[in-house]
Design a protein around this motif. Structure first.
Motif, short mmCIF file in Angstrom:
data_model
loop_
_atom_site.label_atom_id
_atom_site.label_comp_id
_atom_site.label_asym_id
_atom_site.label_seq_id
_atom_site.Cartn_x
_atom_site.Cartn_y
_atom_site.Cartn_z
N GLU A 217 0.82 -1.21 0.00
CA GLU A 217 0.00 0.00 0.00
C GLU A 217 0.85 1.26 0.00
OE1 GLU A 217 -3.99 -0.61 2.38
OE2 GLU A 217 -2.30 -1.44 3.52
N GLY A 218 2.05 1.17 0.56
CA GLY A 218 2.90 2.33 0.66
C GLY A 218 4.07 2.35 -0.29
N GLY A 219 4.17 1.38 -1.21
CA GLY A 219 5.30 1.34 -2.12
C GLY A 219 6.61 1.27 -1.36
N ASN A 220 7.57 2.11 -1.75
CA ASN A 220 8.88 2.08 -1.08
C ASN A 220 8.88 2.90 0.21
OD1 ASN A 220 8.77 4.64 -2.19
ND2 ASN A 220 10.76 4.52 -3.22
N ASN A 221 7.70 3.26 0.68
CA ASN A 221 7.57 3.96 1.95
C ASN A 221 7.31 3.01 3.12
OD1 ASN A 221 5.75 6.97 2.89
ND2 ASN A 221 7.94 6.54 2.89
N LEU A 222 7.14 1.72 2.79
CA LEU A 222 6.95 0.69 3.81
C LEU A 222 7.84 -0.50 3.48
CD1 LEU A 222 3.06 0.65 4.32
CD2 LEU A 222 4.78 1.60 5.86
N LEU A 223 8.00 -1.39 4.43
CA LEU A 223 8.82 -2.58 4.20
C LEU A 223 8.24 -3.43 3.07
CD1 LEU A 223 9.62 -3.75 7.84
CD2 LEU A 223 11.16 -2.62 6.23
N SER A 224 9.15 -4.13 2.39
CA SER A 224 8.75 -4.96 1.27
C SER A 224 9.69 -6.15 1.16
CB SER A 224 8.82 -4.15 -0.04
OG SER A 224 10.17 -3.78 -0.30
N LYS A 225 9.37 -7.04 0.24
CA LYS A 225 10.23 -8.19 -0.03
C LYS A 225 11.63 -7.71 -0.42
CE LYS A 225 7.89 -11.35 -2.08
NZ LYS A 225 7.54 -12.28 -0.98
N GLN A 226 11.69 -6.64 -1.21
CA GLN A 226 12.98 -6.11 -1.64
C GLN A 226 13.83 -5.63 -0.46
OE1 GLN A 226 10.08 -5.70 -3.26
NE2 GLN A 226 10.35 -4.95 -5.36
N THR A 227 13.21 -4.95 0.50
CA THR A 227 13.95 -4.45 1.66
C THR A 227 14.54 -5.62 2.45
OG1 THR A 227 12.16 -2.82 1.79
CG2 THR A 227 13.85 -2.75 3.49
N ALA A 228 13.77 -6.68 2.60
CA ALA A 228 14.25 -7.84 3.36
C ALA A 228 15.42 -8.52 2.65
CB ALA A 228 13.10 -8.82 3.58
N LEU A 229 15.36 -8.59 1.32
CA LEU A 229 16.49 -9.17 0.58
C LEU A 229 17.75 -8.33 0.76
CD1 LEU A 229 14.67 -10.24 -2.70
CD2 LEU A 229 16.07 -11.76 -1.27
N LEU A 230 17.61 -7.02 0.73
CA LEU A 230 18.77 -6.16 0.90
C LEU A 230 19.35 -6.30 2.31
CD1 LEU A 230 20.79 -4.14 -0.06
CD2 LEU A 230 19.12 -2.31 0.28
N LEU A 231 18.48 -6.33 3.32
CA LEU A 231 18.98 -6.49 4.67
C LEU A 231 19.67 -7.86 4.83
CD1 LEU A 231 19.37 -5.43 7.52
CD2 LEU A 231 17.11 -6.37 8.11
N LYS A 232 19.14 -8.89 4.18
CA LYS A 232 19.78 -10.20 4.27
C LYS A 232 21.19 -10.15 3.69
CE LYS A 232 19.42 -15.09 3.18
NZ LYS A 232 18.66 -16.19 2.52
N SER A 233 21.36 -9.48 2.56
CA SER A 233 22.69 -9.39 1.97
C SER A 233 23.62 -8.61 2.89
CB SER A 233 22.64 -8.74 0.58
OG SER A 233 22.52 -7.33 0.64
N ARG A 234 23.11 -7.58 3.57
CA ARG A 234 23.92 -6.78 4.49
C ARG A 234 24.36 -7.61 5.70
NH1 ARG A 234 21.46 -1.26 7.01
NH2 ARG A 234 21.36 -0.75 4.77
N VAL A 235 23.41 -8.30 6.31
CA VAL A 235 23.72 -9.11 7.49
C VAL A 235 24.73 -10.20 7.15
CG1 VAL A 235 22.77 -10.74 9.17
CG2 VAL A 235 21.51 -8.64 8.61
N ALA A 236 24.49 -10.91 6.06
CA ALA A 236 25.35 -12.02 5.70
C ALA A 236 26.76 -11.54 5.33
CB ALA A 236 24.74 -12.80 4.53
N LEU A 237 26.86 -10.42 4.62
CA LEU A 237 28.18 -9.87 4.31
C LEU A 237 28.90 -9.45 5.57
CD1 LEU A 237 30.29 -8.91 2.22
CD2 LEU A 237 29.09 -6.70 2.20
N TYR A 238 28.18 -8.82 6.49
CA TYR A 238 28.79 -8.38 7.74
C TYR A 238 29.36 -9.57 8.50
CZ TYR A 238 29.47 -5.67 12.02
OH TYR A 238 30.03 -5.03 13.09
N GLU A 239 28.56 -10.60 8.67
CA GLU A 239 29.02 -11.74 9.47
C GLU A 239 30.13 -12.51 8.76
OE1 GLU A 239 29.12 -13.99 13.01
OE2 GLU A 239 28.43 -11.98 12.44
N GLY A 240 30.00 -12.67 7.44
CA GLY A 240 31.03 -13.39 6.71
C GLY A 240 32.39 -12.72 6.81
#
Length: 586
Positions: free
Chosen positions: A198-221
């Motif tokens: 409903e909010g487009g890129n103004n609310l959380l989305s599948k895309q935001t979760a994918l980006l955070l996953k790449s950030r978390v995994a890169l950080y820990e690796g």
């Protein structure tokens, strides 16, 4: 379709757009609400999740008045500084008895959601997006904890006064990160696509979760790779497991179905700066999540003043500038240039000869700072003669995000907080950088055509070239060997994400204390003739570059690499829970 927006308070643009009968802040805490009267509808779940959006870094929450643009200055880094040296990188932090980041209310409240959302009587498909938000936020809050403390207790349910887990020991950080990534997988599964929310890129989305996953995994690796064999690494942890997940999440996000691309108007001398100056980011396909502001709803800030007439007391350093390549893509010798030309002539020379992102991050002579009906201001020279919120102590004054036409630029409207520039929280460029770094760390070929070359193209720069740089010892001596490829990928990250709050965490995950320890941040080559009759209190080093911390750090930063990569767990918490152990060196 209703337009939603993230806000500073619990009630604001987002919540005012939600149909409800009672304001969220008017409700008693949910621990006091009879569960029989709540959790019944999709709206109940949606309204409950609103509270967590305030956790995102934005204007008025981090980085002084600059938001993310100044966060590396307030937290401390080699590339951005304040008036006083960072206590983290100088090793002068003291143990704390209470407080810090050792707070658990947000995680407690997310766990309450997980225990109760099943009471909703609507079909799951109608409310699964909000379950996805809960998975995202549990991952977000725990990632904050891991970055601060390393090993932390993982709580799967809300705690009560008599819960045994109040005395739980810390779980190994890799176990916690595995749980974070599992929650992000659920968030990716349940959240709507950005195009469908409903909010487009103004609310959380599948895309935001994918980006955070790449950030978390890169950080820990990278944390486990570069801290391996130290007190901060985890025995038996596999860095490549996380690096692989970082690649996979980023590559998934690159697929056309997600509709992402880099912001560009075909103006390489302006697009990079303009990206961060927009009031409305809703049509920007690079921005995955942003925070909106409205003066009419008492949700605004002062950002445009501080990238025009003022500085918030935060400045870029020569260490940042060293990363910008010549316009033909070859390394640039800033030391030699600074010996030949100084002051404004140096800034102008670098603007003309180097990556256009330099002059869109740092003010250079002749650039229009404001032209908005309240007057016109042109940058003449940095604020070396100022102090406080107008201070610049390096000569490299922050421009990034400036909009000369904004009413608040130059302070023409009033001193009040009336700026509505949108705050970028997640953007696609990070995914491209995460992908390239993780691939290179795995020793696999990087597809630059679909990643870093896109960033270079927007900036009007040549494609990535893997090349040596004879000047690296001045700005990129990490204290351990790296391939030319990883040096260049880290360079591109420093340039593209410069002044966005990433550097602090990057230095920590790379175990990069040698970039700072025993060294001081430097400024531009000073030209005394430009300041005739004015008192400048900063001293110069032996080569004529500003040395703003020479009096405060005569021996350079005193970082303690056996202690300062993680924060102190409050001593009162260890007293209350004997099963907690202190972090190394504390």
């Amino acid at each position: 379709m209703k337009k939603f927006a993230i806000t500073i308070g619990h009630i604001g643009l987002l919540f005012l757009a939600v149909s409800c009968t009672k304001g969220f802040l008017e409700r008693p805490p949910l621990t006091q609400i009879e569960n029989d009267t709540y959790w019944k509808t999709t709206s109940d779940l949606k309204n409950y999740m609103v509270q967590f959006y305030t956790a995102f870094p934005a204007f008025n929450t981090v980085g002084s008045y600059l938001g993310l643009i100044g966060w590396d200055g307030t937290r401390g880094s080699d590339v951005q500084i304040e008036a006083s040296p960072s206590t983290v990188w100088n090793g002068t932090q003291s143990p704390i008895a209470s407080g810090g980041n050792w707070t658990w209310a947000d995680i407690q409240n997310v766990n309450i959601f997980f225990e109760n959302y099943g009471r909703c009587t609507d079909p799951f498909d109608r409310y699964k997006h909000y379950v996805g938000e809960a998975h995202f936020f549990k991952a977000w809050f725990y990632f904050e904890k891991v970055r601060s403390y390393g090993d932390v207790p993982w709580f799967t349910y809300s705690l009560q006064m008599d819960s045994e887990d109040l005395y739980k020991p810390r779980d190994p950080r890799n176990v916690v990160v595995d749980s974070i990534l599992a929650h992000l997988d659920k968030a990716i599964e349940y959240l709507d696509l950005m195009q469908e929310t409903e909010g487009g890129n103004n609310l959380l989305s599948k895309q935001t979760a994918l980006l955070l996953k790449s950030r978390v995994a890169l950080y820990e690796g990278t944390w486990q790779k570069y801290h391996g064999g130290t007190a901060f690494g985890t025995a038996g942890a596999d860095p490549n497991k996380y690096l692989r997940q970082a690649v996979e999440a980023a590559e998934e996000l690159m697929k056309p179905m997600y509709g992402l691309s880099l912001y560009s108007n075909g103006e390489p001398e302006n697009d990079y700066c303009r990206l961060f100056s927009l009031k409305d980011q809703s049509a920007n396909n690079e921005v995955l999540l942003w925070k909106a502001y409205s003066v009419n709803l008492n949700q605004s800030h002062s950002f445009q003043i501080y990238v025009s007439d003022r500085t918030a007391g935060i400045a870029m350093t020569l260490e940042q500038v060293h990363h910008y390549l010549r316009r033909d893509g070859s390394p640039y010798d800033y030391f030699a240039a600074g010996k030949a030309v100084k002051g404004n002539a140096f800034l102008t020379k670098v603007k003309e000869e180097c990556d256009p992102r330099f002059a869109q991050t740092v003010w250079t002579p002749g650039a229009v700072m404001w032209d908005n009906g309240f007057g016109r201001g042109v940058f003449s020279k940095p604020n070396l003669d100022e102090s406080g919120q107008t201070l610049n102590n390096t000569g490299f004054q922050i421009r990034k995000g400036n909009d000369p036409a904004a009413p608040l630029a130059g302070g023409g409207v009033s001193w009040s907080s009336s700026d509505e520039t949108g705050a970028v929280i997640f953007r696609y460029a990070e995914a491209l950088l995460n992908y390239a770094e993780a691939k290179a760390e795995l020793g696999e070929p990087v597809d630059y055509a679909k990643s870093l070359n896109l960033l270079r193209k927007r900036a009007g720069m040549p494609d990535v070239a893997i090349q040596p740089d004879p000047n690296r010892s001045r700005y990129a001596d990490y204290g351990y060997p790296l391939s030319d490829e990883l040096y260049e990928i880290r360079r591109e990250r420093a340039v593209e994400l410069g002044a966005e709050g990433f550097r602090y965490d990057d230095l920590r995950r790379w175990a990069a204390h040698k970039l700072l320890k025993g060294k001081r941040p430097k400024g531009y080559p000073f030209d005394a003739t430009e300041w005739d009759g004015q008192t400048i209190n900063y001293k110069l080093d032996g080569d004529g570059f500003l040395d703003p911390f020479v009096g405060q750090l005569p021996n350079g930063y005193g970082f303690d690499e056996g202690r300062d990569y993680l924060e102190c767990i409050p001593t009162n918490e260890i007293t209350l829970n004997p099963n907690l152990t202190p972090n190394p060196g504390w």
